[in-house]
Design a protein around this motif. Structure first.
Motif, short mmCIF file in Angstrom:
data_model
loop_
_atom_site.label_atom_id
_atom_site.label_comp_id
_atom_site.label_asym_id
_atom_site.label_seq_id
_atom_site.Cartn_x
_atom_site.Cartn_y
_atom_site.Cartn_z
N GLU A 76 53.13 -62.52 15.91
CA GLU A 76 53.30 -63.83 15.28
C GLU A 76 54.21 -64.72 16.11
O GLU A 76 55.06 -64.25 16.87
N ILE A 77 53.96 -66.00 15.97
CA ILE A 77 54.69 -67.01 16.73
C ILE A 77 55.25 -68.01 15.74
O ILE A 77 54.52 -68.55 14.91
N LEU A 78 56.56 -68.25 15.85
CA LEU A 78 57.19 -69.25 14.98
C LEU A 78 57.51 -70.49 15.82
O LEU A 78 58.08 -70.39 16.91
N TRP A 103 59.52 -76.53 18.84
CA TRP A 103 59.99 -75.49 19.76
C TRP A 103 59.50 -74.12 19.33
O TRP A 103 59.52 -73.78 18.15
N ILE A 104 59.08 -73.31 20.31
CA ILE A 104 58.79 -71.91 20.01
C ILE A 104 60.13 -71.21 19.85
O ILE A 104 60.95 -71.19 20.79
N THR A 105 60.40 -70.69 18.64
CA THR A 105 61.71 -70.07 18.40
C THR A 105 61.62 -68.56 18.25
O THR A 105 62.64 -67.87 18.22
N HIS A 106 60.38 -68.05 18.13
CA HIS A 106 60.24 -66.60 17.96
C HIS A 106 58.82 -66.16 18.32
O HIS A 106 57.85 -66.79 17.94
N VAL A 107 58.74 -65.05 19.10
CA VAL A 107 57.45 -64.44 19.43
C VAL A 107 57.64 -62.95 19.21
O VAL A 107 58.51 -62.34 19.85
N GLY A 108 56.87 -62.35 18.30
CA GLY A 108 57.12 -60.94 18.05
C GLY A 108 56.04 -60.26 17.23
O GLY A 108 54.94 -60.79 17.07
N LEU A 109 56.41 -59.09 16.73
CA LEU A 109 55.47 -58.28 15.95
C LEU A 109 55.32 -58.86 14.53
O LEU A 109 56.12 -59.68 14.12
N PRO A 110 54.26 -58.40 13.81
CA PRO A 110 54.02 -58.93 12.47
C PRO A 110 55.26 -58.75 11.59
O PRO A 110 55.88 -57.69 11.58
N GLY A 111 55.61 -59.78 10.90
CA GLY A 111 56.72 -59.70 9.96
C GLY A 111 58.09 -59.87 10.59
O GLY A 111 59.11 -59.80 9.90
N LYS A 149 56.74 -68.44 24.75
CA LYS A 149 58.06 -67.86 24.99
C LYS A 149 59.10 -68.69 24.23
O LYS A 149 58.97 -69.91 24.17
N GLU A 150 60.07 -68.05 23.70
CA GLU A 150 61.13 -68.78 23.02
C GLU A 150 61.73 -69.83 23.94
O GLU A 150 62.00 -69.54 25.12
N GLY A 151 61.94 -71.02 23.43
CA GLY A 151 62.53 -72.08 24.22
C GLY A 151 61.52 -73.04 24.83
O GLY A 151 61.91 -74.07 25.37
N ILE A 154 48.50 -61.98 21.15
CA ILE A 154 49.23 -63.02 21.90
C ILE A 154 49.25 -62.72 23.39
O ILE A 154 49.76 -61.69 23.83
N LEU A 155 48.61 -63.61 24.12
CA LEU A 155 48.61 -63.54 25.58
C LEU A 155 49.69 -64.52 26.03
O LEU A 155 49.45 -65.72 26.15
N THR A 156 50.90 -64.00 26.24
CA THR A 156 52.04 -64.89 26.45
C THR A 156 52.02 -65.60 27.80
O THR A 156 52.64 -66.61 27.97
#
Lengths: 434, 434
Positions: free
Chosen positions: B25-27, B32-40, B359-361, B11-13
Motif C-alpha cells: 500500500e501507498i499513502l 507527498w508519498i509518505t509511506h510505502v509498505g506492506l498491507p496494513g 518512495k517516501e518524499g 508495487i513496482l517502486t
C-alpha cells in the motif's frame, strides 16, 4: 442462408490506397462477402439475420499474422534479454521439453484469445502437438495455416514426418475450411538435404506448401556456407525446394542472389521485425524484397521473442524499422504496412484467394476499429492513423468466416478467465515454480 | 490534510529491479508519498479521504515523456512517409505558420488527454505560444517542463528570448509546482553562437536549464562541421553550454568525443526512437551512452513524427532498437527501459528529486496498470510483461501530484468530446480542408 450486414462504417477495402468507402455497408451471406457498397445498396436488408451498426468505426480485413508459434504464450516473459544460445539451451528448450499436448492446447487458446482481441483473424503456426493447436483454432473460430515443426537432425525426425502427414490428413481443409496445412521443416541448419528430400516427397504426395525458417541469424548463414558451400536460400534452391509453394520466415541476412531467388520463386516471406530486433538477429531487407516484387507478410513470431501478438504494433515497427535501416522515410509507407499485415500475409500462406480484402467473393474476415479515441484525433489521414497511431484495444469487433467472434470487445467463443487460469497454472508448473 | 491510500496493488517502486512489493500500500498526504509498505502498514487508515482498491493491478511511477511538442497533435497524420525537407517545407511549416494561440491550447489539451490515457504523468515540451500549453497543463492536472522554442536565425529571435523570459517569470514553479521552465534554443544549426550567448546569459540570470535538439540528422552534423569546424556537441561545449543543466534531445549521430562530453556534462539525453526511425534520421547510440554513465530518458517527439504519445510503445521499441543496432540482445533490458521512461526521464529534466520513483518524499505521480489481460498472461516476469507486452489501454488509473486524474479510464479533468471536437475543427481549418 445466414445474412449479416455491417453498416455505417468507413470501409478500408485494402484493394488500393484510395479504395475507401467513406460510409458504406458490407453484406456477408453464409460466410461470403456478397456485396460492398454505399448505404442502402445491399439488397434485402429487411431480412438480415444480424445487423452490426458500425458508425464511427473503420471496417477493414482482419490482420493476418503469417509467422508465429502460438503456444509459446506459455513462455511469455520467461526468458528475456539473453544471448540467443543461452536463451534457447538454458530456458526455452528445457521448458518446451516438459510441455504436454494439453499445455499446447491451452497455450494456443490463450494465443487465439489475444489475437482476436487485437484484430488478428488468421495466423500461420509452426510447433509440436499441432492437433492441439487445430482444436483451439476450430473452437475459437479463428482461421489458421498449421505446420508441424520438423527437426531433421532430431532422433524423432521420421516420426515428425508421419505426424505432419497425419496433421494434413486430419485437418487440412477442416473447421469449415478455416484450417489449412503446410509442411514445416524447421530450417536448413536443422534439416539436412536428405531430410528435406523426404519433406519434398511428402509435399508432392499431399500437394502441400512448405513453411520454413531461413537465414535468421549470421551464425546460420556462416554454418550453411561452411557445410554446403552456399548461402541458405541458394542452398534450398539447389535442392529444389522452391518448386513447391514456400513461405520463408525471417530472411534477415541475404545477398543479392538470394534476394532475387526469393522475389522470383518464394510464395511469400514472413517479416518478423520485433523478434529480429529483440533477439538481435538483424534487420531483414524488406524494402529491397518489395522493390524486387517479393510478397512480404508480417509475423509476430512467438511471444518468447516479442512478447505479444499485437499486429498493429508489429506493422508499425516493421515500417519504421525499414525507414531507418534504409535511411529513407518513404520506405514501407503506411498503406504498404497495412497491406503486408492483411492481403500480402494471406498471399504468403496461399490464402489470398479467400481473405485479406473486403471484396465480393472473399470470405468474411473483417474487423471494426473504433477511431474515436484521442490518439486517432484528428483524422487528416485514416490510413496513417490506423498504421501509425491505433492500438490493439481500438479493435472493437471481429468477424471471421462471416461469424461474429468478438463484439464490443467481448469474445464470444472463449471463456477468458478459464483460459488464463489454465495458462497461469500450467506455466508455473512448467517453469518449476510450483 | 488530504490523505489518499492505494492498496492491494503490486508495487513496482523503480528503486531497483527487485524493489517490488508483491501486495502493498501507498499513502499520499497532501500530494507527498509518505509511506510505502506492506498491507496494513500505513498508519491512520481509518481516516483516509480516499481509498483506491487496486487488486490485480500494478502501481508504478507515471511515465515521463522527456521530449515532445504536444500541440503537434493537430498535425497527426497530416504528413507521413516524406523526405525530411519536403515534409518540413511543404507540409509542417505552412501548417504551423497558421496556428493561433487557441489552436496551440486545444492541441495541447488533446496531447494531455492522450498522455493521461496512456499513463504519462509528466512531459517535457518545446513549442511556440507556451502560455497556451501552460494553461492546458494547469487545467488537466499534468506535470510538465516547458520551453519556449527559440530560432536564433528567425526575424523574431529577440522576441523569442523575451517570450521565454516571460514564460519563466509567469509559470516557473506554478500550478502547485507542477510546471517548471527551461530555455529552449531550438538547435545549434538554427541558433548561432552569438544567439546562444544571449540564451546562456538569460539562463544565468533566471537560473534555468537549457533544452535543445542536438545531432538529429547527418545533414546537421555536416553543416555544423562545415560552419564551425567541430561536431555539434563539441561546438556547444566550446561555447560553454554545458556549464548549464542541459537536456539534449535526439543525439543520434555522435563521435567518441561527443559521447564522452554528453556522459560527463549533460543533465540528460532525450532518446526518441520512433521519431528517429520514422524520419529515417538514424539510431542514437543509447546503449553506449548508458555504459558511459549518461542519463538517458525517452521522448515520443511530436505526433507528426510518431504518430502517438504512447510511452509503453516508445520504451519497448527503444529497447528492441538498441538490441538490434548493437547486435546484443542484452542491451537495454526490460527494467532499464522502464527506468528510462520514469526516473531517468525525470532526472533529465531536473525533476528527479520529486518524481519517477514510488518512495517516501516524492510527489504522488503514480499509475495503475491492469495486468489481468490475456496479453500479460502468464506472469513469469512482471517487469518484462509491462515493458514488452502491455499496451496503453491497460493503464486504468492515473494519479498526479496526489490527485486522481483518471480513474478506471475515465479522465476526470477533461471534457474528452469537447477537446476532440475542437481539434478536429481546428485541424481541418489549418489544413485548408474547410
Amino acid at each position: 442462408m445466414k445474412k449479416l450486414l455491417i453498416r455505417g462504417a468507413t470501409i478500408l477495402t485494402m484493394e488500393g490506397p484510395d479504395a475507401i468507402i467513406d460510409i458504406g455497408e458490407i453484406l456477408i451471406e453464409d460466410g461470403w462477402i456478397t456485396h460492398v457498397g454505399l448505404p442502402g445498396s445491399a439488397s434485402g436488408s429487411f431480412d438480415m439475420d444480424e445487423i452490426i451498426e458500425a458508425d464511427g468505426q473503420v471496417a477493414m480485413p482482419g490482420f493476418v499474422n503469417c509467422h508465429t508459434h502460438a503456444s509459446m504464450t506459455l513462455l511469455r516473459g520467461y526468458a528475456d534479454d539473453l544471448p540467443l544460445m543461452q536463451w534457447l539451451s538454458e530456458k526455452i528448450w528445457p521448458f518446451e521439453g516438459k510441455m504436454t499436448s494439453e499445455d499446447i492446447y491451452w497455450g494456443a487458446m490463450l494465443a487465439c484469445l489475444e489475437m482476436i482481441k487485437s484484430g488478428t483473424t488468421c495466423f500461420g503456426d509452426m510447433y509440436d502437438f499441432m492437433h492441439s493447436v487445430a482444436r483451439a483454432v476450430e473452437q475459437t473460430g479463428m482461421r489458421a495455416m498449421l505446420s508441424r515443426g520438423m527437426i531433421g537432425i532430431a532422433p524423432n525426425a521420421d516420426n515428425a514426418l508421419a505426424a505432419a502427414e497425419d496433421l494434413a490428413r486430419t485437418w487440412n481443409g477442416k473447421a469449415d475450411g478455416r484450417i489449412t496445412v503446410m509442411l514445416g521443416p524447421h530450417a536448413p541448419y536443422t534439416c539436412p538435404p536428405e531430410y528435406l528430400d523426404k519433406v519434398m516427397n511428402l509435399a508432392a504426395k499431399l500437394k502441400l506448401g512448405i513453411n520454413i525458417h531461413v537465414a535468421e541469424t549470421l551464425t546460420e548463414v556462416a554454418d550453411i556456407k561452411k557445410q554446403y558451400g552456399q548461402t541458405p536460400v541458394k542452398h534450398l534452391d539447389s535442392l529444389g525446394l522452391f518448386k513447391f509453394p514456400v513461405l520463408a520466415a525471417h530472411c534477415v541476412h541475404l545477398d543479392e542472389e538470394e534476394l532475387e531467388i526469393l522475389a522470383q520463386k518464394a510464395m511469400g516471406i514472413a517479416y518478423n521485425p520485433q523478434s529480429n530486433m529483440k533477439l538481435a538477429s538483424g534487420i531483414a531487407p524488406v524494402a529491397k524484397l518489395i522493390d524486387l516484387g517479393a510478397t512480404v507478410g508480417i509475423g509476430t513470431d512467438g511471444t518468447a521473442s516479442n512478447n505479444n501478438l499485437d499486429m498493429l504494433e508489429e506493422l508499425r515497427v516493421g515500417s519504421f524499422l525499414q525507414k531507418v535501416a534504409t535511411m529513407n522515410p518513404e520506405a514501407v509507407p503506411a498503406y504498404r504496412a497495412l497491406q503486408m499485415a492483411t492481403i500480402d500475409g494471406a498471399l504468403c500462406m496461399g490464402l489470398g484467394d479467400r481473405v485479406g480484402l473486403i471484396k465480393e467473393g472473399m470470405r468474411g474476415d473483417i474487423i471494426l476499429i473504433d477511431t474515436r479515441e484521442p490518439h486517432m484525433c484528428p483524422q487528416h489521414n485514416l490510413v496513417a492513423n490506423i498504421a501509425y497511431a491505433a492500438n490493439a484495444s481500438d479493435v472493437s469487433t471481429v468477424i471471421i468466416d462471416g461469424k461474429v467472434i468478438m463484439q464490443d470487445r467481448l469474445v464470444l467463443t472463449i471463456d477468458e478467465e478459464r483460459v488464463m487460469y489454465e495458462v497461469r497454472t500450467r506455466a508455473a508448473r512448467l517453469a518449476g515454480e510450483k
